[in-house]
Design a protein around this motif. Structure first.
Motif, short mmCIF file in Angstrom:
data_model
loop_
_atom_site.label_atom_id
_atom_site.label_comp_id
_atom_site.label_asym_id
_atom_site.label_seq_id
_atom_site.Cartn_x
_atom_site.Cartn_y
_atom_site.Cartn_z
N CYS A 16 0.83 -1.21 0.00
CA CYS A 16 0.00 0.00 0.00
C CYS A 16 0.86 1.26 0.00
N ALA A 17 1.94 1.26 0.76
CA ALA A 17 2.82 2.43 0.82
C ALA A 17 3.45 2.73 -0.54
N LEU A 18 3.85 1.69 -1.27
CA LEU A 18 4.45 1.92 -2.59
C LEU A 18 3.42 2.49 -3.57
N MET A 22 3.46 6.52 -5.11
CA MET A 22 3.65 6.54 -6.57
C MET A 22 4.97 5.90 -6.97
N ASP A 23 5.25 4.77 -6.36
CA ASP A 23 6.49 4.05 -6.65
C ASP A 23 6.15 2.64 -7.14
N GLN A 24 5.25 2.55 -8.12
CA GLN A 24 4.77 1.27 -8.61
C GLN A 24 5.88 0.35 -9.12
N PRO A 25 6.90 0.84 -9.85
CA PRO A 25 7.94 -0.09 -10.29
C PRO A 25 8.66 -0.82 -9.14
N GLN A 26 8.73 -0.19 -7.97
CA GLN A 26 9.36 -0.83 -6.81
C GLN A 26 8.52 -1.95 -6.23
N ILE A 27 7.25 -2.03 -6.62
CA ILE A 27 6.39 -3.13 -6.15
C ILE A 27 6.96 -4.47 -6.61
N LEU A 28 7.69 -4.47 -7.70
CA LEU A 28 8.32 -5.71 -8.17
C LEU A 28 9.23 -6.31 -7.10
N ASP A 29 9.80 -5.47 -6.23
CA ASP A 29 10.66 -5.98 -5.16
C ASP A 29 9.88 -6.74 -4.09
N LEU A 30 8.56 -6.60 -4.08
CA LEU A 30 7.72 -7.32 -3.13
C LEU A 30 7.29 -8.69 -3.67
N GLY A 60 4.89 -0.39 -14.72
CA GLY A 60 5.43 0.77 -15.41
C GLY A 60 4.34 1.63 -16.01
N GLN A 61 3.36 1.01 -16.65
CA GLN A 61 2.24 1.74 -17.23
C GLN A 61 1.39 2.41 -16.16
N ALA A 62 1.19 1.73 -15.04
CA ALA A 62 0.42 2.32 -13.94
C ALA A 62 1.11 3.59 -13.46
N ASN A 63 2.41 3.53 -13.30
CA ASN A 63 3.17 4.69 -12.84
C ASN A 63 3.08 5.85 -13.84
N CYS A 69 -2.26 8.52 -6.34
CA CYS A 69 -3.13 7.44 -5.90
C CYS A 69 -2.83 7.11 -4.45
N SER A 70 -3.70 6.34 -3.86
CA SER A 70 -3.47 5.80 -2.52
C SER A 70 -4.15 4.45 -2.43
#
Length: 153
Positions: A16-18, A22-30, A60-63, A69-70
């Motif tokens: 949720c924090a990512l 607005m750090d969607q590409p970092q979600i890949l680390d999860l 990437g497209q979401a970002n 967003c939240s």
């Protein structure tokens, strides 16, 4: 082992924090990078998102398309499926402002997610959003339209 719901709640708070920052590409680390073929089913997409390339493209497209967003998770229920797998079922609320749109979006959805326990912790390998049926949205709308004095009678 500590209560799996507490541990999974921590992982979901990171997710949720990512989104919120607005750090969607970092979600890949999860996500579990050892997972050969991750699955994601986003409610706003018609097609399934399968595999690392498609997952990277999605985030990437979401970002790129979001102004802001939240996201928040609630009513989190988790259980172990095995020593290294857990499933969670929870409510998700997402707010967003999308480039080119003249209105904001607020979405309530149900999510089921599968995690694998790895160092450094629980990592996603499967994620599915399940929006409620249109009839439930209509019932909520009708309920919101009831006059307050009618409710109090």
């Amino acid at each position: 082992m500590a209560d799996v719901t507490v541990e999974i709640t921590g992982a979901l708070n990171n997710l949720c924090a990512l989104w919120t920052h607005m750090d969607q590409p970092q979600i890949l680390d999860l996500w579990d990078r050892q997972e050969p073929n991750p699955y994601l089913l986003a409610q706003e997409k018609a097609a399934q998102i399968i595999g690392w390339n498609n997952l990277e493209t999605y985030y990437g497209q979401a970002n790129e398309r979001l102004v802001r967003c939240s996201m928040r998770a609630s009513n989190i229920n988790a259980k172990l499926l095995s020593d290294d797998l857990a499933v969670a079922l929870y409510q998700m609320h997402w707010n967003g402002e999308i480039k080119g749109s003249d209105h904001l979006f607020g979405i309530d959805s149900r999510v089921t997610i599968i995690f694998r326990n790895r160092v450094p912790g629980w990592l996603i390998c499967h994620y599915v959003e399940a929006p409620t049926a249109p009839m439930l949205h209509l019932q909520k709308y009708y309920g919101a339209m009831v006059d307050p004095d009618f409710i109090n009678d």
